[in-house]
Design a protein around this motif. Structure first.
Motif, short mmCIF file in Angstrom:
data_model
loop_
_atom_site.label_atom_id
_atom_site.label_comp_id
_atom_site.label_asym_id
_atom_site.label_seq_id
_atom_site.Cartn_x
_atom_site.Cartn_y
_atom_site.Cartn_z
N UNK A 71 1.18 -1.64 -0.01
CA UNK A 71 0.18 0.06 -0.13
C UNK A 71 1.00 1.49 -0.12
N UNK A 72 2.06 1.01 1.18
CA UNK A 72 2.80 2.66 0.73
C UNK A 72 4.34 2.52 0.29
N UNK A 73 4.02 1.74 -0.40
CA UNK A 73 5.23 1.05 -1.79
C UNK A 73 6.28 1.56 -1.25
N UNK A 74 7.24 0.41 0.03
CA UNK A 74 7.83 0.96 0.89
C UNK A 74 8.89 -0.39 1.14
N UNK A 75 8.20 -1.25 0.90
CA UNK A 75 9.02 -3.08 0.50
C UNK A 75 10.26 -2.98 -0.24
N UNK A 76 10.94 -3.64 0.14
CA UNK A 76 12.37 -3.52 0.09
C UNK A 76 12.99 -4.27 -1.64
N UNK A 77 13.27 -3.21 -2.51
CA UNK A 77 13.68 -3.12 -3.48
C UNK A 77 15.05 -2.60 -3.40
N UNK A 78 15.40 -3.99 -5.17
CA UNK A 78 17.20 -3.12 -5.10
C UNK A 78 16.86 -2.60 -6.25
N UNK A 82 18.89 2.63 -10.99
CA UNK A 82 19.14 3.42 -10.43
C UNK A 82 20.34 4.07 -10.24
N UNK A 83 20.91 2.75 -8.92
CA UNK A 83 22.17 3.69 -8.94
C UNK A 83 23.55 3.68 -9.82
N UNK A 89 14.32 7.59 -18.22
CA UNK A 89 13.12 6.77 -18.76
C UNK A 89 13.74 4.61 -18.48
N UNK A 90 14.93 5.13 -19.25
CA UNK A 90 15.36 3.77 -18.55
C UNK A 90 15.23 3.20 -16.80
N UNK A 91 15.29 4.56 -16.30
CA UNK A 91 15.05 3.92 -15.16
C UNK A 91 13.60 3.56 -14.58
N UNK A 92 12.76 4.56 -15.39
CA UNK A 92 11.30 4.53 -14.94
C UNK A 92 10.95 2.81 -15.81
N UNK A 93 11.44 2.27 -17.40
CA UNK A 93 10.67 1.21 -17.81
C UNK A 93 11.33 0.61 -17.05
N UNK A 94 12.35 0.50 -16.53
CA UNK A 94 12.63 -0.88 -15.36
C UNK A 94 12.08 -0.95 -14.24
N UNK A 95 11.43 0.09 -13.50
CA UNK A 95 10.21 -0.15 -12.45
C UNK A 95 9.28 -0.26 -12.86
#
Length: 174
Positions: A71-78, A82-83, A89-95
């Motif tokens: 719900x809060x979109x606060x789960x763990x992600x790698x 982004x790094x 756009x590459x970051x957004x598409x990957x997301x």
């Protein structure tokens, strides 16, 4: 612009907030039970079945907590992309790809939870010591995974719409 109807989003917000409150109350209840058991053991009077009783709020906190994270979109992600990438756009598409994968997994796990819950109801399991009907625990699995699925799908749709809007505004010139 709202991706879903305003009433639907408001309802999902209310459900998310209620989940957070329920998790907090159950966590406090668990702390109370553990503290009570420690005190009673100190006086050599342990309460029979308290460990089994603790499993039910623990299951509920675990699965509703997962729903709260979705719900809060606060789960763990790698955030590896982004790094290493400066291309927005590459970051957004990957997301978006990750969201779609998470949504597919959520739907698969939701289907499993429904089948498991139906099976649990059919066989009428009970806990070993206190005889508590086990569907109370299985209902936590079904509820939590259902909410995780809904919030993951909603988040995926929102990310796709947000990407589309940025692309149409001229964000495609970078």
């Amino acid at each position: 612009m709202k991706v879903l109807g305003e009433k639907i989003e408001r309802f999902l917000d209310i459900v998310g907030n209620v989940c957070e409150v329920i998790c907090s109350i159950l966590a406090l209840f668990m702390v109370f039970l553990v503290t009570l058991q420690v005190i009673l053991r100190f006086f050599n009077m342990p309460l029979f079945g308290i460990e089994e009783l603790l499993t039910f709020p623990t299951i509920w906190v675990y699965f509703l907590g997962g729903a709260c994270a979705a719900y809060t979109n606060s789960h763990i992600e790698c955030g590896l992309v982004k790094a290493v990438s400066k291309n927005k756009h590459a970051v957004q598409i990957t997301e978006i790809i990750c969201n779609i994968g998470a949504s597919a997994l959520a739907i698969y796990v939701f289907d499993w939870a429904v089948q498991y819950s139906i099976h649990s109801l059919e066989i009428g399991k009970k806990s070993a010591v206190l005889g508590i009907p086990m569907p109370i625990g299985e209902l936590a699995i079904l509820t939590g995974l259902t909410l995780m699925c809904v919030y993951t799908l909603v988040g995926t749709v929102k990310n796709i719409v947000k990407f589309k809007e940025k692309w149409e505004e001229g964000g495609n010139r970078s």
